[in-house]
Structures are given as structure tokens and as C-alpha cells.
Design an enzyme around this catalytic site. Structure first.
Site, PDB file in Angstrom:
ATOM      1  N   GLU A  16     -16.283  31.455 -56.885  1.00 54.14           N
ATOM      2  CA  GLU A  16     -16.381  30.757 -55.606  1.00 54.14           C
ATOM      3  C   GLU A  16     -15.086  30.879 -54.802  1.00 54.14           C
ATOM      4  O   GLU A  16     -15.112  31.006 -53.580  1.00 54.14           O
ATOM      5  CB  GLU A  16     -16.717  29.280 -55.854  1.00 54.14           C
ATOM      6  N   ASN A  56      -9.292  23.429 -52.987  1.00 56.45           N
ATOM      7  CA  ASN A  56     -10.443  22.568 -53.201  1.00 56.45           C
ATOM      8  C   ASN A  56      -9.871  21.193 -53.532  1.00 56.45           C
ATOM      9  O   ASN A  56      -9.328  20.977 -54.611  1.00 56.45           O
ATOM     10  CB  ASN A  56     -11.249  23.131 -54.378  1.00 56.45           C
ATOM     11  N   ARG A  69     -12.590  24.516 -49.392  1.00 61.68           N
ATOM     12  CA  ARG A  69     -13.965  24.244 -49.812  1.00 61.68           C
ATOM     13  C   ARG A  69     -14.335  22.871 -49.249  1.00 61.68           C
ATOM     14  O   ARG A  69     -13.656  21.877 -49.523  1.00 61.68           O
ATOM     15  CB  ARG A  69     -14.045  24.225 -51.330  1.00 61.68           C
ATOM     16  N   ARG A  72     -25.477  14.417 -64.907  1.00 63.70           N
ATOM     17  CA  ARG A  72     -26.458  13.975 -63.903  1.00 63.70           C
ATOM     18  C   ARG A  72     -27.872  14.217 -64.412  1.00 63.70           C
ATOM     19  O   ARG A  72     -28.144  15.237 -65.048  1.00 63.70           O
ATOM     20  CB  ARG A  72     -26.283  14.743 -62.588  1.00 63.70           C
ATOM     21  N   HIS A  96     -23.575  24.166 -54.049  1.00 61.55           N
ATOM     22  CA  HIS A  96     -23.196  25.399 -54.774  1.00 61.55           C
ATOM     23  C   HIS A  96     -23.512  26.635 -53.937  1.00 61.55           C
ATOM     24  O   HIS A  96     -23.685  27.725 -54.471  1.00 61.55           O
ATOM     25  CB  HIS A  96     -23.971  25.559 -56.102  1.00 61.55           C
ATOM     26  N   ASN A 112     -22.336  32.110 -70.401  1.00 62.27           N
ATOM     27  CA  ASN A 112     -21.881  32.103 -71.805  1.00 62.27           C
ATOM     28  C   ASN A 112     -22.853  31.564 -72.840  1.00 62.27           C
ATOM     29  O   ASN A 112     -22.509  31.489 -74.006  1.00 62.27           O
ATOM     30  CB  ASN A 112     -20.592  31.269 -71.915  1.00 62.27           C
TER      31      ASN A 112
HETATM   32  P1  ADP Z   1     -17.690  23.532 -63.405  1.00 63.40           P
HETATM   33  O1  ADP Z   1     -18.962  23.064 -62.758  1.00 63.40           O
HETATM   34  O2  ADP Z   1     -16.799  22.405 -63.813  1.00 63.40           O
HETATM   35  O3  ADP Z   1     -16.994  24.653 -62.691  1.00 63.40           O
HETATM   36  P2  ADP Z   1     -18.201  25.540 -65.435  1.00 63.40           P
HETATM   37  O4  ADP Z   1     -18.885  26.549 -64.607  1.00 63.40           O
HETATM   38  O5  ADP Z   1     -16.833  25.834 -65.932  1.00 63.40           O
HETATM   39  O6  ADP Z   1     -18.230  24.104 -64.787  1.00 63.40           O
HETATM   40  O7  ADP Z   1     -19.150  25.253 -66.701  1.00 63.40           O
HETATM   41  C1  ADP Z   1     -18.837  24.270 -67.635  1.00 63.40           C
HETATM   42  C2  ADP Z   1     -19.898  24.281 -68.724  1.00 63.40           C
HETATM   43  O8  ADP Z   1     -19.946  25.591 -69.319  1.00 63.40           O
HETATM   44  C3  ADP Z   1     -19.617  23.308 -69.844  1.00 63.40           C
HETATM   45  O9  ADP Z   1     -20.807  22.629 -70.213  1.00 63.40           O
HETATM   46  C4  ADP Z   1     -19.186  24.218 -70.990  1.00 63.40           C
HETATM   47  O10 ADP Z   1     -19.488  23.668 -72.241  1.00 63.40           O
HETATM   48  C5  ADP Z   1     -20.041  25.428 -70.713  1.00 63.40           C
HETATM   49  N1  ADP Z   1     -19.539  26.606 -71.450  1.00 63.40           N
HETATM   50  C6  ADP Z   1     -18.371  27.253 -71.281  1.00 63.40           C
HETATM   51  N2  ADP Z   1     -18.248  28.247 -72.216  1.00 63.40           N
HETATM   52  C7  ADP Z   1     -19.372  28.194 -72.975  1.00 63.40           C
HETATM   53  C8  ADP Z   1     -19.848  28.932 -74.102  1.00 63.40           C
HETATM   54  N3  ADP Z   1     -19.143  29.934 -74.630  1.00 63.40           N
HETATM   55  N4  ADP Z   1     -21.064  28.603 -74.602  1.00 63.40           N
HETATM   56  C9  ADP Z   1     -21.795  27.595 -74.091  1.00 63.40           C
HETATM   57  N5  ADP Z   1     -21.385  26.856 -73.030  1.00 63.40           N
HETATM   58  C10 ADP Z   1     -20.202  27.152 -72.479  1.00 63.40           C
END
Ligand code: ADP
Length: 410
Positions: free
Chosen positions: A388, A7, A95, A245, A184, A338
Site C-alpha cells: 500500500e 500513515n 493515507r 472484528r 483497503h 502466507n
Molecule cells: P495489517 O492489517 O496489520 O497490515 P497484515 O497484513 O500484516 O496485517 O496481516 C497480519 C496477519 O497475517 C496476522 O493474523 C498474522 O498472523 C498473519 N500472518 C503473517 N504471517 C503468517 C504466516 N506465515 N502464516 C499465517 N498467518 C500469517
């Protein structure tokens, strides 16, 4: 079969090497700050016992060619490498962000494909050029490997015209391809397939709403296994509230900002893409920090979380209406996987639609697929980790094995 998934961003290359036949990931990582004063290369290899070891190299990475060459050197390192020779890699899965209307599925890359991706640069000026650089660089470093493009937009190409056409002069679509595309797609496709496996039913029988909440965020309405609507638009700025955004705003907002605050198109682009969303509302785009602030009594963080979840809830209602019946609601990506608080707030009060969340199941930590609705609930609410890169690797294997010739729609 070994497949390298890459990517490529304007100053980064993310990568993962898969042994797809044995369903194993061998290594992965990221070269960052390419072209800057000092770059960072983080490389993780997965040990045979499933544990991983990480190494970090700092120093100038002058361009993407050097970045990928350094990654290859780590993969084939005589002591710590995971393969003996780069010739073991049969294919590179790329990607690619914007396939426009030209690509409805994954394709083997040839000159015609490259030309069609170039044609879509105006639709994704920040993403498609580095993706093309990745293709070019990988082609020169792996002359014998097949190169495959997996598009973020392809899964959404089944969206009907009533959902993708903007109500503006038709010529804008007919001549300039202005329409909703959605992004996505790889994640929405992956989690919907995983959901079908969980249901033990063919995806073609299921109506799903998939909710991808990472730094970027989007939802998809999936009817009988096919995407029929999605929240992102011609660009990834539309729809849900995201890390930085805005998502949906009044389309006249840019005129207000220009006329009253003297902002240029570039300023407005920057405000809506980089300074808005969670960051704009409460100062941080990291959901963990926003939730922490809310727990400490920060009112701005609390309202930001309400705006964020309200938007999701509103689209759940909208997509329920679009689908007319619903089998499953899927939360995925960093926040979706999460943040039980966000899942709870987004689904609150939807029991008349058959959507309910069991607080104990919702708050229970876990890694794999989890069902968080109460037993016997009409709609299954699932948490499904997205992957992904794995989806790109599987798609790459599928097209090179079936030798599908690129189908480019004009
Ligand atoms: P990307 O689009 O960069 O791949 P991710 O899917 O890794 O992003 O998601 C990033 C987001 O997930 C961030 O806002 C991060 O704070 C949130 N995040 C990761 N772990 C947790 C958690 N345990 N609780 C709440 N938010 C979380």
C-alpha cells in the site's frame, strides 16, 4: 523524486521514504505510543546492498509533531541518514481512511480538501482526525513539499448504487450519506494492477476478485478493471471475519445485546470491533497462533478457521455471480500471502466455477507473485504481495506531476 509516505494513527506514525524514480525504498518505520509514558521509534534504513539495518529509540514522544520531527532527524542523520536535507523530499503522501463520496481519486491537499475530510469525520471518527493531524504536522515540518491524500475508500467509488445502497429509508443516504463505502482500496487497486501486469493484459479487460486478508480483511469484485462491490460497508466492520472484528452479523444483534445483557452502544462497539472475529472465537487474533492451535488439536481454533474460510468462500460465490465471468482470484496481505491452509479451505469445491488450487504450488513458499492454480485452469488463482505504501508513493508522484486539481464531489 523522494516521497515520504505517512500513515498517522491516534498514537502512531508509520512512514516509508521512497526514491520513486529509481523504484527504491530508502527507509521506513514507525513511531508508536505517542503521548504515552514511553514511546517507541523503530527506524529501518535500507542499505545500498539491499540489506537493512534497524534502530530502536525508546522514550517519551510527547505528540505527533515531535514524532515526525524525530523521524526526520533520523532520515537526515549526518552518519546514518539516507538523505542530506529534508528539502530533498518533494512530496508527502498521506493515507486517509475515509473520503466519503467526496473523493474518487488521489488529490493534492488544499484547504478545500481538508474541509471535505473534516466533513467525513462522522463516518470515520477514529481514523480521519489522526489523519488530519498528520497532514497538519507534515505541513508545518515540510512547508515546501506538496501534500497529497490517498483515500482508502476512493477505489470503491465506482460501485453502482444497487450494491452500495442499504435498504433503509432513502433519506439516510440522501441526507446523512449512510451507504456502503468499502476500505483497503489502495491494496485492492495495487494488487489488481499487479494482476493485470501478470496477465499481460490491460486491467480494463479483466474481471477479478481480490481478497485482502490482514488483521482487517475485505474482498472486492472488479469488473473490467473497476470495483463493482466490496465486503466492507459504511465502516470497516462489515463483511469477512477479521482478527478482532466480527464482519457480517444480524443487524438486530446490537438490540439483543442492549436489551438482554444491558450493554451500552460503546460496549457493543467494543465487542464487535475489538473482541470478536478470530479472537472472539478462539482467543487469539494472530492467524499463525490460530493455525498452530488447530494443528495441536484445539477444536475451537479449528471451527474458527472454518468460519473464517467459509465466509470467504461464500463471498467468492456471490462475486462470481455479480461478475458473471472471472479471470483471476487474488489473495493478498499477511494471511492471504502466507496461509496456504486458508487459501485451500476458501476455494475448496469451487472447480465448477473454474477455481482450483494446486496443493503443491499452494504450499510452496515464495515472495513475489505466484500462480497457485493447476496448469491450464480456467481461473488464475494468484498470490500477490500487497504494497500500500508503494501505491501511495506512486499515486503521489502521478498527481503532483500531472498537477491534477482536487476534484471534490458534493
Ligand atoms: P495489517 O492489517 O496489520 O497490515 P497484515 O497484513 O500484516 O496485517 O496481516 C497480519 C496477519 O497475517 C496476522 O493474523 C498474522 O498472523 C498473519 N500472518 C503473517 N504471517 C503468517 C504466516 N506465515 N502464516 C499465517 N498467518 C500469517
Amino acid at each position: 523524486m523522494k516521497i515520504l509516505v505517512i500513515n498517522t494513527g491516534s498514537s502512531s506514525i508509520k512512514y516509508e521514504l521512497f526514491d520513486v524514480d529509481n523504484h527504491k525504498i530508502l527507509a521506513g518505520g514507525m513511531a508508536e505510543k505517542i503521548g504515552e509514558e514511553s514511546g517507541i521509534l523503530t527506524h529501518k534504513r535500507i542499505l545500498p546492498n539491499g540489506e537493512s539495518s534497524e534502530e530502536v529509540e525508546e522514550g517519551l514522544i510527547s505528540d505527533h509533531h515531535e514524532g515526525l520531527n524525530r523521524i526526520v532527524a533520523l532520515l537526515v542523520d549526518p552518519v546514518n541518514g539516507v538523505i542530506a536535507d529534508k528539502g530533498e523530499i518533494s512530496a508527502i503522501g498521506h493515507r486517509v481512511v475515509h473520503g466519503g463520496e467526496a473523493f474518487h481519486s488521489t488529490v493534492i491537499i488544499d484547504d478545500e480538501v481538508i474541509a471535505a475530510v473534516k466533513e467525513n469525520i462522522s463516518l470515520a471518527p477514529l481514523h480521519n482526525p489522526p489523519n488530519l493531524t498528520g497532514i497538519e504536522v507534515a505541513g508545518s515540518i515540510f512547508p515546501d513539499a506538496q501534500q497529497v491524500a490517498v483515500f482508502d475508500t476512493a477505489f470503491h467509488q465506482t460501485i453502482p448504487m444497487r450494491a452500495f445502497l442499504y435498504a433503509i429509508p432513502y433519506e439516510m443516504y440522501a441526507r446523512h450519506k449512510v451507504r456502503r463505502y468499502g476500505f483497503h482500496g489502495t491494496s485492492h487497486a495495487y494488487v489488481s494492477e499487479q494482476a493485470a501486469e501478470y496477465f499481460g493484459r490491460p486491467l480494463g479487460e479483466l474481471n477479478l476478485i481480490t481478497i485482502h486478508l490482514g488483521n482487517g480483511a475485505s474482498m472486492a469484485a472488479i469488473q473490467a478493471g473497476k470495483c463493482v462491490d466490496t465486503t466492507m460497508g459504511m465502516t470497516p466492520l462489515a463483511g469477512l471475519v477479521m482478527g478482532t472484528r466480527s464482519g457480517d452479523v444480524d443487524p438486530a444483534l446490537p438490540f439483543f445485546l442492549a436489551d438482554n445483557l444491558g450493554m451500552t452502544p460503546k460496549d457493543i462497539d467494543n465487542i464487535l470491533n475489538k473482541e470478536s472475529g478470530l479472537k472472539g472465537m478462539c482467543g487469539t487474533n494472530d492467524m499463525r497462533e490460530v493455525i498452530e492451535k488447530k494443528d495441536e488439536g484445539d477444536e475451537q481454533a479449528e471451527i474458527a478457521l472454518e468460519v473464517y474460510s467459509y465466509r470467504i468462500k461464500k463471498y467468492i460465490g456471490a462475486y462470481f455471480a455479480v461478475l458473471e465471468s472471472l479471470d483471476g482470484l487474488v489473495f493478498t496481505a499477511g494471511i492471504g500471502e502466507n496461509a496456504p491452509y486458508i487459501r485451500e479451505l476458501s476455494c475448496k469445491g469451487l472447480n465448477r466455477l473454474g477455481i482450483e488450487i494446486d496443493p503443491e504450488r499452494n504450499n510452496r513458499a515464495g515472495n513475489g507473485i505466484r500462480e497457485i492454480n493447476p496448469p491450464g485452469s480456467e481461473v488464475k488463482v494468484l498470490v500477490i504481495p500487497t504494497n500500500e505504501e508503494l501505491k501511495i508513493a506512486r499515486e503521489t508522484k502521478r498527481v503532483i506531476e500531472s498537477k491534477i486539481k482536487a476534484r471534490i464531489f458534493t
